[in-house]
Enzyme design. Sequence first.
Site, PDB file in Angstrom:
ATOM      1  CD  GLN A   1      -1.378   0.050   3.671  1.00  0.00           C
ATOM      2  OE1 GLN A   1      -2.422  -0.566   3.521  1.00  0.00           O
ATOM      3  NE2 GLN A   1      -1.080   0.663   4.810  1.00  0.00           N
TER       4      GLN A   1
ATOM      5  CG  ASP B   1       0.493 -10.699  -4.611  1.00  0.00           C
ATOM      6  OD1 ASP B   1      -0.145 -11.014  -3.590  1.00  0.00           O
ATOM      7  OD2 ASP B   1       1.134  -9.641  -4.720  1.00  0.00           O
TER       8      ASP B   1
ATOM      9  CG  HIS C   1       2.029  -8.921  -1.372  1.00  0.00           C
ATOM     10  ND1 HIS C   1       1.845  -8.158  -2.504  1.00  0.00           N
ATOM     11  CD2 HIS C   1       1.926  -8.060  -0.327  1.00  0.00           C
ATOM     12  CE1 HIS C   1       1.621  -6.902  -2.157  1.00  0.00           C
ATOM     13  NE2 HIS C   1       1.682  -6.813  -0.843  1.00  0.00           N
TER      14      HIS C   1
END
Length: 299
Positions: free
Chosen positions: A108, A226, A282
Amino acid sequence: MAALRTAVPVLALLGLCLGPAAAVTPLVIWHGMGDSCCNPVSMGYIQKLVEKKIPGIYVLSLKIGSNLIQDMENSFFMNVNDQVSEVCSQLATDPHLKGGYNAMGFSQGGQFLRAVAQRCPSPPMLNLISVGGQHQGRVYGFPRCPGESSHICDWIRKTLDLGAYTKAVQEHLVQAEYWHDPLKEEDYRKNSIFLADINQERGINETYKKNLMALKKFVMVKFLNDTMVDPPISEWFGFYKSGQAKETVPLQETSLYKEDRLGLQEMDKAGKLVFLGVEGDHLHFSEEWFDSTILPFLQ
């Protein structure tokens, strides 16, 4: 001795001709959900790695809050727009950055730094490297949770299920602010207080477009295995086709690109967009991959 006396002015002359050594461009990094600025196995490791490979570089690892616990908690609960404003203030008052800097965001932190580029052009961001950033948002739960935050993620799942686009949730839950439900596109465009804004979903802010296009390079790293981001193509600015959640389209087939609301089409044609894929889940990558693939954008 005569030879030495002769060499001194020659060396001085060479110094004048070559000029001083080029300054190393500073680096700003922003961590992801559930992490902190200085975790020795994540951001602290990255900072030391960069400092080792690029001697003399100034690295600012962003901390939101007065301590590491607050920094971690704010990655879940502090309004993203307030976080971006706080970071813009930090950057504007840091004398090391006044000539410009490179930025690297993880998960993020990647889209948050893009918001910084769009909203705060001074000091100038030169290159933006997004490592697993979800630029079209994400949907559907958290298949796994970072670090020791499982109890927080359980609460987040329940809260998002109750109403990701309600005002209270939007203002106080970070992950809701980039929650993009392809089955509720109208709710997303109308009520998303962060992602819908920086992605120009409610109108065109020409300043956002101009500032993003000022980047020299916008590098997007997608993790090819991911299991954290749904859909993973969001890391390359792609997303689900509207109205369903099975078929995805690349950036170049989205309305965002076709209408060029952020200037991404023009940047793409100018060679400013870089799409990198790396094997692994990820944020799982090797030091060798980082050295060979990412470091060149920082040097």
